[in-house]
Design a protein around this motif. Structure first.
Motif, PDB file in Angstrom:
ATOM      1  N   GLY A  35       0.543  -1.154   0.301  1.00 26.36           N
ATOM      2  CA  GLY A  35      -0.145   0.113   0.117  1.00 26.36           C
ATOM      3  C   GLY A  35       1.040   1.187  -0.060  1.00 26.36           C
ATOM      4  N   LYS A  36       0.019   2.314  -0.161  1.00 25.01           N
ATOM      5  CA  LYS A  36       0.771   3.671   0.052  1.00 25.01           C
ATOM      6  C   LYS A  36       0.007   4.490   0.851  1.00 25.01           C
ATOM      7  N   VAL A  37       0.818   5.399   1.738  1.00 24.62           N
ATOM      8  CA  VAL A  37       0.244   6.370   2.804  1.00 24.62           C
ATOM      9  C   VAL A  37      -0.287   7.486   2.061  1.00 24.62           C
ATOM     10  N   ILE A  38      -1.544   7.555   2.393  1.00 23.23           N
ATOM     11  CA  ILE A  38      -2.204   8.718   1.745  1.00 23.23           C
ATOM     12  C   ILE A  38      -1.978  10.054   2.682  1.00 23.23           C
ATOM     13  N   GLU A  55      -3.000  -1.419  -3.080  1.00 20.97           N
ATOM     14  CA  GLU A  55      -3.257  -1.871  -4.384  1.00 20.97           C
ATOM     15  C   GLU A  55      -4.437  -3.034  -4.667  1.00 20.97           C
ATOM     16  N   LYS A  56      -5.203  -3.032  -5.628  1.00 23.70           N
ATOM     17  CA  LYS A  56      -6.396  -3.562  -5.719  1.00 23.70           C
ATOM     18  C   LYS A  56      -5.671  -5.198  -6.123  1.00 23.70           C
ATOM     19  N   ILE A  57      -6.455  -6.183  -5.350  1.00 24.98           N
ATOM     20  CA  ILE A  57      -6.149  -7.687  -5.496  1.00 24.98           C
ATOM     21  C   ILE A  57      -6.661  -8.080  -6.932  1.00 24.98           C
ATOM     22  N   VAL A  58      -5.772  -8.771  -7.589  1.00 21.97           N
ATOM     23  CA  VAL A  58      -6.311  -9.413  -8.700  1.00 21.97           C
ATOM     24  C   VAL A  58      -6.636 -10.884  -8.561  1.00 21.97           C
TER      25      VAL A  58
END
Length: 73
Positions: A35-38, A55-58
């Motif tokens: 993930g990324k810190v917003i 991130e989206k799970i594919v």
């Protein structure tokens, strides 16, 4: 030491005591997800809320090759 609370979509994911506060746009890995810190908000003297976007799970294809008549090589 700072009490860091990682939050995603109003759901608290993880509480951890750290010496450094995560920065905005920093990459994090929590519970096996990237993930990324917003944003980061200070809630008290030593308490911080860190908002994270993952991130989206594919999902992998769940097609059964035998059911459509194809053979595996």
């Amino acid at each position: 030491m700072y009490a860091i609370h990682y939050i995603e979509n109003k759901t608290e994911l993880l509480n951890v005591a750290l010496r450094q506060i995560p920065a905005v746009d920093e990459r994090v890995r929590i519970k096996g997800r990237n993930g990324k810190v917003i944003s980061v908000e200070q809630m008290g003297e030593n308490k911080y809320f860190v908002f994270v976007e993952f991130e989206k799970i594919v999902e992998k294809s769940k097609i059964n090759l035998r059911s459509i008549g194809l053979k595996r090589k």
